[in-house]
Design a protein around this motif. Sequence first.
Motif, PDB file in Angstrom:
ATOM      1  N   UNK A  79      43.850  47.410  -5.307  1.00 20.08           N
ATOM      2  CA  UNK A  79      44.867  48.446  -5.416  1.00 20.08           C
ATOM      3  C   UNK A  79      45.258  48.974  -4.033  1.00 20.08           C
ATOM      4  N   UNK A  80      44.283  49.098  -3.150  1.00 20.90           N
ATOM      5  CA  UNK A  80      44.585  49.535  -1.779  1.00 20.90           C
ATOM      6  C   UNK A  80      45.523  48.543  -1.108  1.00 20.90           C
ATOM      7  N   UNK A 107      39.658  54.977 -12.965  1.00 27.70           N
ATOM      8  CA  UNK A 107      38.889  53.801 -12.542  1.00 27.70           C
ATOM      9  C   UNK A 107      39.832  52.812 -11.866  1.00 27.70           C
ATOM     10  N   UNK A 108      39.506  52.439 -10.646  1.00 26.93           N
ATOM     11  CA  UNK A 108      40.384  51.554  -9.886  1.00 26.93           C
ATOM     12  C   UNK A 108      39.638  50.306  -9.420  1.00 26.93           C
ATOM     13  N   UNK A 159      43.619  59.015  -7.609  1.00 24.88           N
ATOM     14  CA  UNK A 159      42.445  58.316  -8.148  1.00 24.88           C
ATOM     15  C   UNK A 159      41.941  57.266  -7.167  1.00 24.88           C
ATOM     16  N   UNK A 160      42.876  56.526  -6.576  1.00 24.54           N
ATOM     17  CA  UNK A 160      42.480  55.505  -5.602  1.00 24.54           C
ATOM     18  C   UNK A 160      41.805  56.133  -4.391  1.00 24.54           C
ATOM     19  N   UNK A 161      42.405  57.210  -3.854  1.00 23.04           N
ATOM     20  CA  UNK A 161      41.841  57.859  -2.665  1.00 23.04           C
ATOM     21  C   UNK A 161      40.438  58.396  -2.959  1.00 23.04           C
ATOM     22  N   UNK A 189      42.649  50.034 -12.781  1.00 24.51           N
ATOM     23  CA  UNK A 189      43.961  50.294 -12.199  1.00 24.51           C
ATOM     24  C   UNK A 189      44.137  49.509 -10.904  1.00 24.51           C
ATOM     25  N   UNK A 190      45.277  48.795 -10.789  1.00 22.44           N
ATOM     26  CA  UNK A 190      45.582  48.066  -9.563  1.00 22.44           C
ATOM     27  C   UNK A 190      46.952  48.438  -9.018  1.00 22.44           C
TER      28      UNK A 190
END
Length: 998
Positions: free
Chosen positions: A836-837, A830-831, A872-874, A807-808
């Motif tokens: 992505x950030x 899954x990132x 998910x990213x965090x 994931x982006x």
Amino acid sequence: MKNYQRINNLTGFVLFAFASIVYWLTMEPSASFWDCGEFLSASNKLEVGHQPGAPLFLMIGKMFSLLAMGDTAKIAYWINFSSVLFSGATIMFLYWTITALASKIYPKEKSTVQSFSIIAAGVIGALAYTFSDTFWFSAVEAEVYALSTLFTAIVFWSILKWENNMDNRWLVLIAFLVGLSIGVHLLSLLAIPAIVLVYYFKKASKPDLIGTLKAFAIGCLLVGLVQFVIVQYLVLFAAKFDLFFVNTLGFSFGYGAMAFIFLLAAAIAYAIFYSIKHHKYNLNLALVCLTFILFGFSSYFMIVIRANAKPNINLSNPDNPFSLLSYLGRTNYGDTPLLYGKTFDAQQTEIKETGTEYRKGAKTYEESGKAYKLSYDKNLLFPRTYSNKPRHAEFYKNWMGLEENESPGFFQNLSFFHSYQVGFMYWRYFLWNFVGRQSDVQGQGSLTEGNWITGIKSLDGLRLANQAKLPPSITANEGNNIYYGLPFLLGIAGLIFLYRKNKQMTIIIATLFFFTGLAIILYLNQDPLQVRERDYAYVGSFYAFAIFIGFGVLAIKETMARMASHKLTLALAAITGLLVAPVIMGTQGWNDHNRSDKKTAVDFAVNYLNSCAPNAILFTNADNDTFPLWYAQEVEGIRTDVRVVCLQFLADIDYIDQMKTQANLSAPLPIGMASEKYQKGVRDYLPFIDYGFKDSVELKDLLTVLTSDNKDDKVEMQGGSFENFLPTKKFKLSIDANQLVKTNTIQAKDKDKIAPQMEWDFKKNFASKADLTMLDILVNNNWERPIYFGSSLSEDTYIGLDKYLYLEGYAYRLLPLKRDAKDNRDKSEVTNSDVMYSNTVHKMDFSAFNKAKYLDPESRRVANDTWTYQNALAKNLISEGKNPQAQQIITKSIKELPLKLYSIHDTLNRLETIQILHNLNNHQDANLLASQTASFLDLELSYIASLPARQQQVAIRDIQIGMYVLNGLAELTNETALSKKIKKKYKELEDSFSKSLG
């Protein structure tokens, strides 16, 4: 009253202004979800949208787009504004229609009170339709339904003008309007039977039942004549002429079609001359009307002309008569049985060849295959339970109460038609508009989603169980509109009043009501589990009912006339009618129709595109996964370097050809197949036949076999033909690490993370042409362009590549990285965290979700998905030791994404956010969110606990989610007072559900 006509005309214009202002104030300023993004894109550049097209709508939209004066961000605003004006004009013509009809029940020399009674009826009926849920929804966005309803309104008003003075020029105008309307939508065709009845009642000296039925049948015949003979068979004849001219006489494409058009024009011209010479007045009138229908229908030349220009959006490429015939016939949508057909569990027994299909070749038309008719072992008259799509069989069984292997009989089939297609998919929508609506959540048959309600709890409780303490998912939903059934009762009163006064007029309006409502249900034969609510299709019947609402004012006046003076009863009737219909409908409906500050679709599209690296290839779904992106690129010119590839269209040969050409800043896609490899009828379907391969097969080698014309690489099919097939589901793509570093797919420092090869299992039992094209791109791209998949695709669309997707943003990037064998996370967890950030902080803006006063269901879905991705990213940033970045992501989410909970499912994201906040030591915000979430769940679960056990069983998924979240909240709040309160409520609910559900 001497000045009646002047006042009547002026009032119509005032209503036009009032309705237009209402719609303008609530208009969406940019692109909406669903088809609007496509219509805006196609209007802006006169491109070719999905079947069967709307050329006149697109050309008018183009005219309005010029008002943007070069500001691309304003193009959507002005095309949306065209719908505002069309809708305002519809209200004006509805008013004049009601007053024209009402005038017939009063003498020619009307008193002042009678005149103002007619005006009051027209005003209240028109305003009721102004604020009706379905029409208001379409009035504030770039969709065809506003203009289509306007055509219906003008056509019906015109026949009343003809009736008034018997000037047949009105009939010619009606014919021209019907022809024009084909270039928008076919709705106005359904007014033809009502028009024929007006003609019959006016012309017949003594109308009777037999004559009425004959007129009704002629009206139905005329609808079929226009819809099939003019719209489709004329194009079929043009195609046959073109085939003869091209393949036999050696002419270029199009000459045969033009010859047919000239012959048709000459034949009609001669027939008109003949009718004049021999004084055949009725024949002359019919021929002139036919001519003007064809003049209107000629807007479809725009589709052919623009298809030949090959614009970026050119769906189905209708650049010749054969492809135009398929385009108008909506062949991409499949056939739906109407009079006789299969049941959902029927098995195919026979295939019969019915004809030859053609495609446009290099210099001649070529055979693209045969047309077939399939036979089945289980068939019914009037088949309504025919769909064998995934999940539909289970739905049919549950709805009709069938046993596991039981087939529906004729009466069960009729029961489904009555209860689902008519009851759920028509009357529910009708009652939304005039009785009340539970919520804007799409209904699939449960007690708490999208039902009609009156707002009278004891009455609603008879259908929808306990209504004493409704949860916030219903009461706080902006679509919770309570009319107490008053507009409906006013309409019924008007219907009864009009029937007593003028039966013929009642029959005419009832015919319009039937054909624009229930007749559509009969014709569409919808299968279940539609992707969205379909109330917009029946807006014409709601228009007809608004006429009865207008007459309801006269019914109230007549009822009161025995008790007070005429002036007083008129005032009381007008005030009563105004309060029980337009006022209550407008005040209840304003909040869920006010889109004046809503830009969620556009911001979603921009964020989606900005999730992708430069020059990316992005695989998407249709509708809301593609159309907003088209708008962003084709209208506002945002990120045109990204090539959006809609997988639903990728099975079409013309779409594949389109992908092999430059589009804006996007280079052609790396598709290696020559066009003859994927022509229509070639490799449409590649079945899996297990050849026993133990090891994975290199994708390049597999593609060579799949596209081979060698008979040894094919298998004989049931019909005797030889076709390519899929010999294995185990795929492999070898990776050159240096190439990945060279193309900046992977940074040099991460070279050791690259897997030497990608191995995966194909998930389906066959490969479609879209799958074949996708595999071709994977082989030939050589990692030169980043490849992304939309995050909301169906699971089989990822063709088994899940473990290589990262994931982006709103999309997954395909990356050949090594994964720990113990890592069993879903791909949504899954990132590619650093990328992505950076995308989230620097390129993505979610604030439109908080700025909008109203979030429609699709905007809420996108907002909820966004919470999922940001959580998910965090979480991954925290696990990577990047707490400050994680805090930044969560802060952005809380600031820009809505915190309001709309459903129990939403609380899953809140639980995860609360957990992340605790991990970041932000206990204050965590506890505040926990308290809000617990309170919401308390009300929702307590309501479910009050329902009968059978209904609790239906809501078992919500119960499981809610109890899981409550338990999680209790643990996270860590023995505080809030934790004890949550645990107490959890225990109470657990005991309650245990007793009910065992």
